[in-house]
Design a protein around this motif. Structure first.
Motif, PDB file in Angstrom:
ATOM      1  N   ALA A  39       0.821  -1.209   0.000  1.00 48.96           N
ATOM      2  CA  ALA A  39       0.000   0.000   0.000  1.00 48.96           C
ATOM      3  C   ALA A  39       0.855   1.259   0.000  1.00 48.96           C
ATOM      4  O   ALA A  39       0.448   2.291  -0.559  1.00 48.96           O
ATOM      5  N   ASP A  43       0.068   4.088  -2.680  1.00 47.62           N
ATOM      6  CA  ASP A  43      -0.283   5.451  -2.271  1.00 47.62           C
ATOM      7  C   ASP A  43       0.712   6.470  -2.826  1.00 47.62           C
ATOM      8  O   ASP A  43       0.328   7.591  -3.175  1.00 47.62           O
ATOM      9  N   GLN A  70      -0.497  -6.550   1.418  1.00 45.77           N
ATOM     10  CA  GLN A  70      -1.001  -5.314   0.840  1.00 45.77           C
ATOM     11  C   GLN A  70      -0.973  -4.219   1.893  1.00 45.77           C
ATOM     12  O   GLN A  70      -0.628  -3.080   1.613  1.00 45.77           O
ATOM     13  N   ILE A  71      -1.351  -4.600   3.129  1.00 39.41           N
ATOM     14  CA  ILE A  71      -1.348  -3.623   4.214  1.00 39.41           C
ATOM     15  C   ILE A  71      -1.087  -4.356   5.517  1.00 39.41           C
ATOM     16  O   ILE A  71      -1.427  -5.542   5.649  1.00 39.41           O
ATOM     17  N   ASN A  86      -5.611 -10.188   1.822  1.00 34.58           N
ATOM     18  CA  ASN A  86      -4.573  -9.189   2.021  1.00 34.58           C
ATOM     19  C   ASN A  86      -3.232  -9.707   1.485  1.00 34.58           C
ATOM     20  O   ASN A  86      -2.524  -9.024   0.731  1.00 34.58           O
ATOM     21  N   ARG A 334     -10.716  -4.606  -1.932  1.00 40.41           N
ATOM     22  CA  ARG A 334      -9.702  -3.581  -1.685  1.00 40.41           C
ATOM     23  C   ARG A 334     -10.113  -2.700  -0.509  1.00 40.41           C
ATOM     24  O   ARG A 334      -9.282  -2.331   0.328  1.00 40.41           O
ATOM     25  N   ARG A 335     -11.390  -2.358  -0.458  1.00 39.30           N
ATOM     26  CA  ARG A 335     -11.851  -1.518   0.641  1.00 39.30           C
ATOM     27  C   ARG A 335     -11.783  -2.246   1.976  1.00 39.30           C
ATOM     28  O   ARG A 335     -11.380  -1.680   2.999  1.00 39.30           O
ATOM     29  N   ASP A 338      -8.021  -2.528   2.822  1.00 43.78           N
ATOM     30  CA  ASP A 338      -7.519  -1.223   3.274  1.00 43.78           C
ATOM     31  C   ASP A 338      -7.909  -0.972   4.728  1.00 43.78           C
ATOM     32  O   ASP A 338      -7.116  -0.473   5.526  1.00 43.78           O
ATOM     33  N   ASN A 339      -9.147  -1.316   5.058  1.00 42.16           N
ATOM     34  CA  ASN A 339      -9.643  -1.076   6.415  1.00 42.16           C
ATOM     35  C   ASN A 339      -9.057  -2.024   7.448  1.00 42.16           C
ATOM     36  O   ASN A 339      -9.213  -1.805   8.647  1.00 42.16           O
ATOM     37  N   ARG A 360     -15.781   3.137   3.735  1.00 45.50           N
ATOM     38  CA  ARG A 360     -15.231   2.055   2.916  1.00 45.50           C
ATOM     39  C   ARG A 360     -15.966   0.742   3.167  1.00 45.50           C
ATOM     40  O   ARG A 360     -16.257  -0.007   2.232  1.00 45.50           O
TER      41      ARG A 360
END
Length: 976
Positions: A39, A43, A70-71, A86, A334-335, A338-339, A360
């Motif tokens: 991420a 970003d 990813q995060i 993820n 993805r949302r 991300d969360n 999200r």
């Protein structure tokens, strides 16, 4: 995002990466590990797309490493499937840049789940790097960490944290001396091996002179060498050093590690310590355990979004949809991913961040619902108008209570639902809806313009115009518009209707017109309806004669469960014959009955005591004092609960009132309304609760459904108090020393205490994802929930925790600050709140009580949609294709086997199963004729083939607690 919103922090991130790339290109001695999450690159490149070639060049040189995540997520607050997605998203994204770091980098999670080693190994990763949660039993930097299934990874413990070397360069000219002290402080964990110092911390920019400073320090001494390395380089060297030490020790020493330890072996030759299961110790680092209960609205939203994607949208789109909605699902996931970032999902962030997190999750759930609606549309297209398609999201046959809104003739006394073979299930009337929707008065000359403005196609006032009658009487024109008629013709001609209106208006423009918009008699009903595994059943309303209706009301819903579950509607049988079938159902199960102070369904009985608590009998267990609400002060923050020095607990209501709702026979509910006086907050110094109180009504609703062995419970109130914690208590029938909680692909046994030792009060408040069990009772949970096994005597569920700071410097339960002391008024959770769960009383273990099946039934209600086809032939055998073919789904059987994911991967179906059992089991996949199958790892890489049975089914041997991913391709259809 954390104490600043994402976009604000991103500006700092872009500056950091700009400086980093400039420095690395200017000095080839530099290397950097980019935080383990792709991420950061996503970003950055969204602002600096031109920077991609620079990043790819450094990755190709091996000096910049990215991924595999990813995060960086919180492991306990998201589902196991979210963790896998993820890793999947991050790994493939990193590969697109040149390669993923093959290390499970987990530097700042608030503890680690039991199945993380298996997740990593099934992605081809054999190393992990961890910090928080490591117990004192691990006495050196490297240890073997195992999952319940036996998977093991080599874990590197970040002694002192992920920024343990962040400040070594604060005074560059003293680096050599500082390193000497650092090595000495680390010797207990490293012995004489190389010591890992993480030069970095939150939002810190590395010195552009780093390489030169280190070269100067190395030149000043010869006894210690400082190297700049990436994590993969360090771990390769560390593994090689271990292997070399063992080899040097000789085969005898390697074989007799106990003797070696007794003889005073060094860390270089002593055996590597091992640990199996979750890492939740607060011995050496703050665990920050109460993020579980901070901003619980986030946890509710997370569960809704995850469940919608994992168990509704993807499986039903894979089996019944037309085009696979790959891009939509990617956006939704993805949302969710991300969360899952720990500062996001934990709720320990700025209020503005929480708003974005909730948005999200809402978007992910909305996409999931849209995918679900599209997936079941083909099922609805083959069911006739007036019927209802009922879809089962579970991979086994189930009977569930559904709520339907039906168009039926007003003359029908009672309504039953007819299944495919003509059998009927009784219904419970909820409401008869108004038949007259609207009345309008106007003159003839105004009528054409009225319809020109109001009518859009066939839509009028939000309903469908499906027919009309127009009559003249002595007072003028009476125009009756039939709305939402299930028997309406699809080719209703709106232009012809408008021509009729215009002609009547011209004939007498001054006539008074009375418009009445009506619809047929519509009733809202409940019924227990069976449906096949991951498939659909069709029902249609039929009339039940009055005499038969009384018998059907108490007839067994289990009679319906034995009925055919094919998704077609049989040719109409006579009302008398159908009534007789319902009335003669002999395998009757008790109906729901609601009294003034009690409710029962024959499997479980709940009685309300004078103090508002519950007395419950079911499953061979008697529970008393259930549902005692305890409200206490909280001078903590979003990370840690902190009791005031002089706390005051409010646990006795001032008044108790009872209220009956639906009374059965299929579903009933009884509500207990208790009134309390809660202190409005704390004294300014947080030492005691306020003397000012506020009146709060807490409504506890107990709902029972026919055939369910558990009680559905919801607790609702409007929170107007601050800095407090509300808990719901369940006294156990017998004392116990452990609880069992379902988490991410495992059910973990936990004791009564938490290991402490780092200035944090070890409150034994623990996370549970699907359910929590203790001595005679299991609570089925709607979402991630904080619980405590209080003294081995009762379970306490945190219903709500209100606090006003991200981190409080003088938190009474934690010495170290966990973040900045910033006010977050939203974390007080002021306003309406609902907390829902189910209680399953039972004797014996959770395995013997069938808790997994009960959790499936509680978590996954059936989905309904109206039929859309014009009609089916009276002789269903003449239908082409066979009308029941639409119901085919995938059935999965096996003791302890749980479905985690089902999706399409090109022309393959991908199924992920988990064996939540401590014994070997067999997963049987039937319902589809499987032509080809093989294992894949969590990143989609093909493994061994699996040979289907001769009947097209698949039998898969599964080890205890195994996570298994299989891809299968359909063969020739099964015979009708």
């Amino acid at each position: 995002e954390w104490y600043l919103p994402f976009q604000t922090f991103r500006m700092r991130l872009v500056e950091l990466v700009d400086e980093l790339l400039d420095s690395m290109e200017a000095d080839t001695r530099l290397a950097f590990t980019l935080d383990g999450q792709v991420a950061t690159i996503d970003d950055y490149l969204e602002i600096r797309p031109e920077g991609r070639p620079r990043i790819e060049r450094l990755i190709a040189e091996g000096r910049l490493v990215i991924g595999p995540w990813q995060i960086l997520m919180d492991e306990f607050l998201v589902s196991g499937e979210t963790i896998i997605r993820n890793l999947e998203i991050g790994w493939h994204a990193a590969e697109s840049f040149g390669g993923a770091m093959p290390i499970g980098y987990l530097p700042d999670m608030f503890g680690h789940i039991a199945q993380m080693p298996q997740i990593l190994r099934r992605a081809g990763i054999d190393h992990a790097v961890v910090w928080r949660g490591v117990p004192t039993a691990i006495d050196r930097h490297a240890f073997d960490w195992g999952s319940p299934d036996g998977s093991v990874v080599r874990a590197e413990y970040l002694v002192g944290g992920y920024g343990n070397g962040a400040y070594l360069l604060d005074i560059p000219e003293r680096l050599a001396d500082k390193v000497t002290r650092y090595v000495a402080a680390s010797k207990a964990f490293y012995g004489d091996r190389s010591v890992l110092a993480m030069y970095g911390t939150d939002h810190a920019v590395p010195s552009p002179r780093l390489a030169q400073i280190i070269e100067d320090a190395n030149g000043a001494r010869t006894d210690i060498e400082i190297r700049i390395e990436t994590l993969p380089e360090y771990l390769r060297a560390s593994d090689a050093a271990v292997a070399a030490a063992v080899a040097d020790a000789g085969s005898g020493a390697a074989a007799d590690v106990d003797a070696q330890a007794d003889s005073g072996a060094t860390l270089d030759t002593a055996p590597v310590p091992t640990w199996t299961g979750e890492l939740r110790s607060a011995a050496r680092a703050n665990l920050l355990m109460n993020v579980i209960s901070a901003r619980m609205d986030i946890k509710v939203a997370a569960a809704r979004a995850e469940r919608m994607l994992e168990r509704y949208a993807e499986p039903l789109a894979a089996l019944h949809g037309t085009t696979w909605p790959d891009r939509l699902l990617e956006l939704a996931w993805r949302r969710v991913v991300d969360n899952s970032a720990h500062d996001s999902i934990c709720g320990c962030s700025l209020d503005a961040v929480v708003d974005q997190v909730l948005t999200r999750f809402a978007e992910a759930e909305q996409i999931g619902r849209g995918v679900l609606a599209a997936a079941i549309r083909p099922l609805a297209a083959t069911a006739p108008r007036g019927s209802v398609v009922i879809v089962n999201p579970s991979p086994h046959e189930r009977t569930d209570v559904v709520e339907l809104e039906l168009d039926v003739p007003a003359t029908w006394t009672s309504v039953a639902l007819e299944l495919a073979d003509g059998r009927r299930v009784p219904t419970q009337l909820i409401d008869r809806l108004e038949t007259v929707l609207r009345r309008v008065q106007l003159t003839g000359r105004d009528a054409p313009e009225f319809f020109a403005r109001r009518l859009h196609g066939r839509e009028l006032f939000g309903d469908s115009l499906d027919g009309h009658t127009l009559e003249r009487d002595g007072t003028g024109v009476q125009l009756v518009l039939r709305m939402n008629d299930p028997a309406a013709r699809a080719d209703f001609d709106v232009d012809a209707f408008l021509d009729t209106i215009a002609a009547e208006a011209v004939a007498d423009p001054d006539a008074e017109w009375g418009l009445t918009l009506v619809r047929g008699d519509r009733r809202r009903v409940r019924a227990r309806v069976p449906a096949p595994a991951l498939g659909a059943a069709i029902v249609r309303p039929v009339e039940v004669a009055e005499a038969a209706s009384a018998s059907a009301a108490s007839a067994s819903a289990s009679a319906a469960a034995s009925a055919s579950t094919s998704a077609s509607v049989a040719a109409s049988a006579s009302a008398a014959a159908s009534a007789s079938a319902a009335a003669s159902a002999s395998a009757a199960e008790p109906a729901v009955s609601v009294g003034e102070r009690s409710i029962t369904n024959g499997l479980i009985e709940v009685r309300v005591a004078p103090d508002g608590t519950l007395e419950i009998d079911g499953g061979g267990v008697h529970l008393t004092g259930v549902g005692r609400m305890v409200d206490g002060g909280d001078y903590g923050d979003t990370y840690n609960y902190g009791a005031p020095i002089n706390d005051r607990l409010i646990e006795r209501p001032l008044t108790v009132k009872l209220r009956q709702g639906e009374r059965g026979p299929i579903q009933g509910d009884l509500s207990v309304v208790t009134n309390y006086e809660w202190p409005v907050g704390l004294s300014p110094d947080g030492s005691r609760r306020s003397d000012v109180t506020t009146s709060v009504d807490v409504t506890t609703t107990i709902q029972l459904r026919a055939g369910e062995p558990f009680a559905r419970i919801s607790v609702t109130f409007t929170n107007v108090a601050r800095d407090h914690r509300v808990r719901w208590h369940l006294p156990l029938p017998a004392p116990t020393d452990h609880s069992s909680a379902e988490g991410q692909f495992a059910v973990v046994d936990r004791g009564l205490t938490l290991e402490a030792g780092h200035g944090e009060v070890p409150t034994p408040t623990l996370p549970a994802h699907g359910f929590v069990h203790a001595a005679g009772a299991t609570v089925l949970l709607d979402h991630m929930t904080e619980y405590e096994l209080v003294g081995g005597q009762e379970l306490a569920l945190t219903v709500l925790r209100s606090t006003g700071m991200i981190s409080r410097n003088d938190n009474p339960f934690r010495e170290d600050p966990a973040g900045p002391e910033i006010a977050v008024p939203g974390a007080q959770m002021i306003g309406p709140w609902q907390f829902s769960f189910a209680l399953l009383p039972h004797a014996g273990s959770w395995q013997a009580a069938g808790v997994l099946a009960a959790a499936e039934a509680y978590h996954l209600p059936f989905v309904t949609t109206p039929g859309l086809a014009e009609a089916l032939p009276a002789d269903l055998s003449a239908a082409t294709p066979p009308a029941h073919a639409m119901s085919s789904g995938l059935r999965i059987d096996g003791q302890g086997v749980v479905l985690s994911a089902l999706r399409r991967r090109g022309e393959w179906l991908e199924v992920r199963l988990v064996a939540e059992t401590d014994r070997p089991t067999v997963a049987a996949l039937t319902g589809l004729r499987i032509g080809e199958a093989h294992d894949v790892d969590l990143l989609g890489r093909a493994g061994a083939g699996i040979i289907p049975e001769s009947d097209g089914s698949l039998r898969i041997q599964m080890a205890p607690w195994e996570i298994r991913t299989i891809r299968l391709r359909r063969g020739d259809p099964l015979p009708d």
